[in-house]
Design an enzyme around this catalytic site. Structure first.
Site, PDB file in Angstrom:
ATOM      1  N   LYS A   1      23.226 -21.232 -19.217  1.00 50.34           N
ATOM      2  CA  LYS A   1      22.113 -21.248 -18.278  1.00 50.34           C
ATOM      3  C   LYS A   1      22.327 -22.376 -17.274  1.00 50.34           C
ATOM      4  O   LYS A   1      22.617 -23.512 -17.650  1.00 50.34           O
ATOM      5  CB  LYS A   1      20.797 -21.441 -19.038  1.00 50.34           C
ATOM      6  CG  LYS A   1      19.543 -21.183 -18.223  1.00 50.34           C
ATOM      7  CD  LYS A   1      18.322 -21.174 -19.115  1.00 50.34           C
ATOM      8  CE  LYS A   1      17.060 -20.846 -18.340  1.00 50.34           C
ATOM      9  NZ  LYS A   1      15.875 -20.757 -19.216  1.00 50.34           N
TER      10      LYS A   1
ATOM     11  N   GLU B   1       4.540 -11.830 -29.272  1.00 46.99           N
ATOM     12  CA  GLU B   1       3.085 -11.985 -29.216  1.00 46.99           C
ATOM     13  C   GLU B   1       2.376 -11.221 -30.326  1.00 46.99           C
ATOM     14  O   GLU B   1       1.357 -11.685 -30.848  1.00 46.99           O
ATOM     15  CB  GLU B   1       2.561 -11.538 -27.854  1.00 46.99           C
ATOM     16  CG  GLU B   1       2.929 -12.451 -26.710  1.00 46.99           C
ATOM     17  CD  GLU B   1       4.315 -12.174 -26.140  1.00 46.99           C
ATOM     18  OE1 GLU B   1       4.736 -12.905 -25.225  1.00 46.99           O
ATOM     19  OE2 GLU B   1       4.970 -11.237 -26.627  1.00 46.99           O
TER      20      GLU B   1
ATOM     21  N   ARG C   1       0.247  -7.700 -24.816  1.00 44.33           N
ATOM     22  CA  ARG C   1       1.261  -7.208 -25.761  1.00 44.33           C
ATOM     23  C   ARG C   1       0.808  -7.336 -27.209  1.00 44.33           C
ATOM     24  O   ARG C   1       1.407  -6.741 -28.097  1.00 44.33           O
ATOM     25  CB  ARG C   1       2.556  -7.985 -25.540  1.00 44.33           C
ATOM     26  CG  ARG C   1       3.147  -7.802 -24.159  1.00 44.33           C
ATOM     27  CD  ARG C   1       4.022  -8.965 -23.728  1.00 44.33           C
ATOM     28  NE  ARG C   1       5.123  -9.230 -24.619  1.00 44.33           N
ATOM     29  CZ  ARG C   1       6.304  -8.628 -24.553  1.00 44.33           C
ATOM     30  NH1 ARG C   1       6.542  -7.736 -23.631  1.00 44.33           N
ATOM     31  NH2 ARG C   1       7.265  -8.925 -25.406  1.00 44.33           N
TER      32      ARG C   1
END
Length: 860
Positions: A490, A579, A607
């Protein structure tokens, strides 16, 4: 053995093959029949080995080839895949005849003839049926009038950012024509192109701000994908899509890349209506594999050629939906390609305070690549090239066929398992620092062909392995989904990102410019509301050791990282991007006697809705939901807008819901939720900062559920405004403006959506001619509950009493695109001037005269 074949047009039913692109390949174990285009095994049955020999062949042949073909990298010739294989491209006519996201005006301005071959386009075609070239005017190659229109529309778009200028000849050569030029480049050119794309992303984000680190990490992968696959005919589904800036640069949107996340500009995520290259919209996590499986299944069902690719990160793959999709894909043998972009950054941030490892067991499964010891990963790349090669796949298939033919069923199954285990052993054990290795068996058991891990910044490896996968799927050599494990960094290519704890996940404009010393603040601070919540929760947890905190991979965004800094991992739980699990986990904690605070963004709580209803509310468990980012959220746009939570929560029995109007109320409400032990509860607050009008209370107050407050008392009983949440400040501004018009307005703050203060509602309705409710939510939320109370009480029908004139101000029934928050609320007509306009219109209807010489914004 070397065979050459020309595939006839009849080989692929319903498709057209460009004679210039018929392929010529070396195929040691298979050939083509010119009569029907089908693959034939070249080996004969004249020599049939015994069962012992077959078992040895089942294992030894592929790995004998592997040992022979893995050579030191310096002995290899650096050849582009294009130089070693000219692949067969099928017509995209089937796609071209499908529906598009372009307007009728766009199609009117599109070219009538192909600039490549002169073929005449059908009315709604996006590609040439003859040569496959994109249609000018639909993919960024506009005709003169379309260019003029675009020039006028983009006249004020910035053309440079805050990085030193850099020549970008390869990017310049692409223009805004899409990815056709990328597919013509050599591997060496692709490496240079990736560097140009990386600079372009950095320069653009230095103007716009927003996500950065993830996009820098996939530049090489993005370039390789668009080189190997025939995008947009081959769909690339980006999970979350916060990493899609390089994709946008390459797909006809470079001229607008400096408008990322700006009002009227490019979205920060993939968006179908923005480009045909954005195959599937995103913004939330773990959806890409399901979408790609759907695309691939549609292709198979409709007889279309092509490939569907999902790119998913190691954070997104912690979501259960990704595993549901892989279970389905493997079970039905879908030829989808799943690429795991594994950068070791699961949560935001991944490493903070006492957290030194990525969250979850899956992270341990996928981890292993050392930043200082990359030899193992390089060897893995060599193996990946081999195990996706035609020679290896044919050898493997030959061995499998032989074992099935010559061995008893039990021994044949054992040989197949031995093949899988041996591949994993050879790929892992000898090569320290090589990554997942034997853990790839996890994906093999789901029905995938696991490849990798490979270096996601090695263009030679990426192009060769992706090309091999594409070809093996086209030829039918691999008849199952492929899972390609790619290791990336990243923030790759930008040292400050590499050094930052969060890898510069998201940045502000001018992030690369030294910041001048901030002026000494005057007056009270305006703290971020997320910080107010977190610090308030810390105070509550210091008084009550049963309080624990939960986040779904967002310790930074939700403020739970502040809680973790004080109490550590023993009382802080990051469950990954999960979630659903977060909600039910919180339910279990509550049932077990703890006091869980479950902090999830409004849009992400969608969600976990079934779990909230079934696992929490139905059992009346005292879980406390902290709903950040309620209302419109600015540059992140519609995917992250918290516009529905009051609607989908207010219909749930026994759930207490409050909404804070400012930072003082927020601190009091955190304290209140900590005291509610007999039911589930929820607190919503918007993105942004407090007002800095009052100091935060040293000792917060308990706010009685179901009790609102009068904030401003009107004098003439003409109009009352009942607000919930942070629109209260705009309601007070509107009251000030209406006072100038001679109307004295009562302003009330409901505080609680449920239980609703029915007494306050009925008093406002009884004592005023008109009532306006306002909320940062769609229809069906707070206003619906108020209307129900007034309907049931007969306050609207005029039977026996003077009816109150009622109007509700909610978010409009459409998506609000990304922009500055203030302008978003202007678009939604929920700012002070819109309240004034609504009030003037309503008061005129009930006979209250207002000075019409003072103009107001028309109500919508």
């Amino acid at each position: 053995m070397e065979t050459f074949a020309v595939m006839p047009i009849s080989a692929v039913a319903g498709s057209v093959i460009d004679p210039a692109t018929v392929f010529v390949n070396q195929r040691p174990f298979q050939s083509f029949s010119v009569a029907d285009g089908k693959q034939r095994t070249a080996a004969t049955s004249d020599s049939v080995p015994d069962s012992t020999t077959s078992l040895c062949l089942a294992v030894a042949v592929p790995f004998g080839l592997a040992a022979a073909m893995i050579r030191p990298r310096h002995l290899r010739k650096n050849k582009s895949h294009r130089h070693t294989q000219i692949r067969c491209r099928l017509s995209v006519g089937a796609v071209a005849n499908g529906s598009t996201t372009l307007t009728a005006d766009d199609m009117q301005l599109a070219a009538k003839e192909c600039t490549e071959c002169g073929n005449v386009f059908m009315a709604d075609s996006l590609f040439c049926r003859k040569c496959g070239a994109p249609r000018p005017g639909t993919l960024g190659v506009a005709k003169a009038e379309a260019k003029d229109r675009e020039k006028a529309r983009t006249a004020d778009i910035p053309r440079k950012g805050y990085f030193p200028p850099k020549p970008t000849p390869l990017l310049d050569s692409l223009g805004d024509e899409g990815t056709q030029g990328v597919r013509r480049m050599t591997t060496e050119q692709l490496k240079s192109l990736a560097e140009e794309v990386r600079w372009q992303v950095l320069d653009a984000v230095s103007v716009t701000g927003g996500h950065l680190g993830a996009g820098l990490g996939v530049v090489d992968l993005t370039v390789a994908l668009h080189h190997v696959f025939d995008t947009p005919r081959d769909e690339i589904c980006w999970d979350v899509a916060h990493q899609c800036q390089p994709h946008k640069v390459l797909t006809g949107r470079r001229s607008r890349i400096y408008t990322l996340r700006q009002g009227g500009g490019l979205s920060g995520f993939a968006k179908r209506k923005e480009s045909v290259y954005d195959a599937f919209g995103a913004g939330h996590s773990s959806t890409s594999i399901s979408a790609a499986v759907g695309f691939q299944t549609a292709k198979d069902r409709l007889g279309r050629a092509g490939h569907s690719v999902a790119v998913i990160g190691d954070g997104a793959i912690t979501g259960g939906m990704a595993w549901e999709a892989m279970n389905h894909a493997g079970g039905m043998g879908s030829k989808v390609v799943v690429i795991l972009n594994d950068n070791g950054q699961v949560s935001l941030p991944t490493f903070y305070n006492q957290v030194q490892q990525p969250v979850g067991a899956l992270s341990n499964t996928l981890a292993g690549t050392s930043a200082t010891e990359t030899r193992g990963l390089a060897i893995q790349g060599d193996i990946a090239r081999l195990e996706t090669s035609e020679a290896f796949q044919n050898a493997r298939q030959f061995a499998k066929t032989a074992s099935k033919t010559l061995l008893p069923e039990q021994l044949s199954s054992a040989a197949a398992k031995l093949d899988e285990y041996t591949r994993d052993f050879v790929k892992t054990v000898p090569f320290r620092g090589s990554g997942a290795g034997s853990k790839g068996e996890l994906f093999e058991q789901l029905g995938f062909y696991y490849v990798g891990p490979i270096d996601g910044h090695n263009m030679d490896t990426l192009v060769e392995v992706l090309s091999n996968i594409r070809k093996q799927h086209e030829d039918g050599t691999i008849k199952k989904p492929v899972f390609l494990h790619v290791k990336t960094k990243k923030g790759n290519g930008y040292e400050p990102a590499q050094q930052a704890l969060d890898k510069l996940h998201a940045v502000q404009p001018k992030f690369n410019i030294p910041k001048p010393a901030a002026p000494k603040p005057t007056g009270l601070p305006k703290p971020p509301l997320t910080k107010v919540f977190a610090e308030s929760l810390v105070k509550e947890a210091e008084r009550d050791d049963k309080i624990v905190a939960i986040t779904a991979a967002m310790p930074g965004g939700t403020g739970i990282g502040i809680f973790e800094k004080r109490f550590g991992p023993e009382r802080t739980f990051d469950v990954g991007i999960a979630e659903q699990h977060a909600v039910t986990f919180a339910a279990g904690l509550a049932a077990g006697g703890l006091k869980p605070f479950c902090a999830i963004y409004s849009s992400f709580l969608q969600r976990g809705y079934d779990q909230l209803v079934h696992d929490v509310a139905l059992q009346n468990l005292p879980v406390r939901f902290i709903i950040d980012r309620a209302g419109l959220v600015g540059a992140d746009g519609a995917t992250h807008g918290g516009t529905f939570d009051l609607s989908f929560l207010s219909c749930i029995p026994d759930l207490k819901i409050c909404a804070s109007a400012d930072e003082i109320e927020l601190a009091n409400m955190v304290h209140t939720l900590a005291k509610i032990d007999d039911s589930p509860s929820a607190l919503r607050f918007p993105r942004g900062n407090g007002y800095g009008v009052q100091e935060l209370p040293s000792e917060p107050r308990f706010l009685e559920p179901g009790k609102g407050r009068i904030v401003r008392e009107g004098r003439d009983n003409s109009l009352a405004i009942l607000s919930i949440g942070s629109r209260l400040r705009e309601a007070l501004k509107a009251a000030d403006e209406l006072e100038k018009l001679g109307v004295s307005v009562t302003v009330a703050d409901a505080r609680w959506v449920k239980p609703l203060d029915k007494k306050l509602v009925t008093v406002l309705a009884t004592e005023h001619r008109a009532l306006i409710t306002i909320e940062e939510n769609s229809v069906g939320g707070f206003s619906a509950l108020v209307q129900q109370v007034l309907l049931d009480g007969g306050y609207l029908d005029g039977l026996g009493k003077t009816p109150v004139a009622l109007r509700s101000m909610v978010l409009p029934d459409r998506w609000i695109d990304h922009d500055v928050q203030e302008l978003q609320y202007d678009d939604a007509q929920l700012n002070a001037q819109h309240i004034v306009a609504k009030a003037r219109e309503l008061l005129n209807r009930v006979g209250v005269k207002i000075d019409d010489s003072i103009q107001a914004v028309p109500a919508g």
